[in-house]
Design a protein around this motif. Structure first.
Motif, PDB file in Angstrom:
ATOM      1  N   TYR A  22      -7.017  10.811  12.161  1.00  0.00           N
ATOM      2  CA  TYR A  22      -7.630  10.826  10.835  1.00  0.00           C
ATOM      3  C   TYR A  22      -6.564  10.866   9.735  1.00  0.00           C
ATOM      4  N   ALA A  23      -6.961  10.426   8.543  1.00  0.00           N
ATOM      5  CA  ALA A  23      -6.146  10.566   7.342  1.00  0.00           C
ATOM      6  C   ALA A  23      -7.046  10.296   6.146  1.00  0.00           C
ATOM      7  N   THR A  24      -6.753  10.931   5.012  1.00  0.00           N
ATOM      8  CA  THR A  24      -7.482  10.583   3.794  1.00  0.00           C
ATOM      9  C   THR A  24      -6.713   9.484   3.067  1.00  0.00           C
ATOM     10  N   PHE A  25      -7.423   8.740   2.230  1.00  0.00           N
ATOM     11  CA  PHE A  25      -6.779   7.608   1.557  1.00  0.00           C
ATOM     12  C   PHE A  25      -7.524   7.250   0.280  1.00  0.00           C
ATOM     13  N   THR A  26      -6.761   6.727  -0.687  1.00  0.00           N
ATOM     14  CA  THR A  26      -7.319   6.103  -1.878  1.00  0.00           C
ATOM     15  C   THR A  26      -6.290   5.112  -2.415  1.00  0.00           C
ATOM     16  N   ALA A  27      -6.704   4.246  -3.331  1.00  0.00           N
ATOM     17  CA  ALA A  27      -5.788   3.271  -3.923  1.00  0.00           C
ATOM     18  C   ALA A  27      -6.255   2.960  -5.340  1.00  0.00           C
ATOM     19  N   ASP A  28      -5.311   2.452  -6.160  1.00  0.00           N
ATOM     20  CA  ASP A  28      -5.649   2.168  -7.558  1.00  0.00           C
ATOM     21  C   ASP A  28      -6.285   0.798  -7.756  1.00  0.00           C
ATOM     22  N   LYS A  29      -6.435   0.039  -6.667  1.00  0.00           N
ATOM     23  CA  LYS A  29      -7.124  -1.251  -6.706  1.00  0.00           C
ATOM     24  C   LYS A  29      -8.149  -1.300  -5.576  1.00  0.00           C
ATOM     25  N   VAL A  61     -13.411  -1.780  -0.492  1.00  0.00           N
ATOM     26  CA  VAL A  61     -13.711  -0.456  -1.040  1.00  0.00           C
ATOM     27  C   VAL A  61     -13.313  -0.408  -2.520  1.00  0.00           C
ATOM     28  N   PRO A  62     -14.151   0.182  -3.374  1.00  0.00           N
ATOM     29  CA  PRO A  62     -13.824   0.251  -4.800  1.00  0.00           C
ATOM     30  C   PRO A  62     -12.548   1.056  -5.069  1.00  0.00           C
ATOM     31  N   ALA A  63     -11.780   0.620  -6.056  1.00  0.00           N
ATOM     32  CA  ALA A  63     -10.570   1.336  -6.465  1.00  0.00           C
ATOM     33  C   ALA A  63     -10.890   2.784  -6.789  1.00  0.00           C
ATOM     34  N   GLY A  64      -9.996   3.695  -6.373  1.00  0.00           N
ATOM     35  CA  GLY A  64     -10.158   5.106  -6.679  1.00  0.00           C
ATOM     36  C   GLY A  64     -11.075   5.872  -5.755  1.00  0.00           C
ATOM     37  N   LYS A  95     -12.663  12.800  -3.596  1.00  0.00           N
ATOM     38  CA  LYS A  95     -12.114  12.231  -4.819  1.00  0.00           C
ATOM     39  C   LYS A  95     -10.710  11.703  -4.529  1.00  0.00           C
ATOM     40  N   GLY A  96     -10.412  10.524  -5.040  1.00  0.00           N
ATOM     41  CA  GLY A  96      -9.098   9.944  -4.826  1.00  0.00           C
ATOM     42  C   GLY A  96      -8.082  10.454  -5.830  1.00  0.00           C
ATOM     43  N   ALA A  97      -6.864  10.737  -5.361  1.00  0.00           N
ATOM     44  CA  ALA A  97      -5.770  11.176  -6.234  1.00  0.00           C
ATOM     45  C   ALA A  97      -4.723  10.078  -6.292  1.00  0.00           C
TER      46      ALA A  97
END
Length: 208
Positions: A22-29, A61-64, A95-97
């Motif tokens: 597992y890992a958490t993830f987010t991106a600005d695009k 997946v939507p940005a953020g 929530k994405g950081a």
């Protein structure tokens, strides 16, 4: 005939999945889920964090968006795209950081990070020196859990089950065809099928 969907890409970032899977993830695009990876949204119930893996390989997946990613240990390229995202799930508590700045909990909320607790195992817990969930930091490219104080506890243990409840499936997959684990398509509503595990929209579904 196999039909391939062409997706325009615009650079990539890296996702590192640990040995735990597992890992958490987010991106600005907007970003594309890579092969072999599922992206889950998280809700809580009591002291349990429940994951619904609503994004599968090829989904945008939507940005953020903050997600809990599940897959084999390794490094994955997360390609950015300017194409429209697949879907947004408002019930997601992740929530994405996008930076390493200190994030302070909004009034009425507490914040948790994904970690492996020595007693409770994988889940979302208060970060060390966070003043009992009042803040998180050094989270760029990852996601944290934001929970109303009405549900506030020290942590939420991860529900390790990989099936999805029938109610959640009906709300997100609509009238998708239903198959047995052996690949045989079955007719009728999930509500009328015998108890067991089925495949709906590429996801395992447990019917009680």
């Amino acid at each position: 005939i196999t039909i391939y969907r062409r997706i325009e890409v615009d650079g990539h970032t890296t996702l590192n999945i640990s040995a735990a899977g597992y890992a958490t993830f987010t991106a600005d695009k907007n970003f594309i889920i890579p092969d072999g990876v599922e992206g889950g949204i998280v809700t809580v119930e009591g002291t349990t964090a429940n994951v619904n893996y609503v994004y599968t390989e090829g989904d945008i997946v939507p940005a953020g968006t903050g997600l809990l990613m599940k897959g084999a240990q390794g490094e994955y390229k997360m390609y950015a795209t300017t194409q429209e995202a697949t879907e947004v799930y408002a019930e997601n508590l992740l929530k994405g950081a996008l930076t390493n700045d200190v994030i302070t909990a909004p009034t009425g909320s507490l914040l948790y990070i994904f970690a492996n607790d020595s007693e409770s195992g994988l889940g979302f817990y208060w970060q060390k020196n966070s003043n009992n969930g009042q803040q998180v930091q050094n989270m760029a490219g990852k996601a944290y859990l934001q929970v109303p104080t009405t549900s506030a506890v020290k942590g939420f243990r991860l529900n390790m089950g990989d099936t999805t409840g029938i109610t959640a499936v009906e709300s997100t997959l609509g009238n998708a065809p239903v198959y047995t684990l052996s690949g045989v398509r079955v007719n009728g509503s999930l509500n009328n099928l015998p108890a067991g595990i089925y495949i709906v929209g590429g996801k395992k579904v447990y019917v009680k």
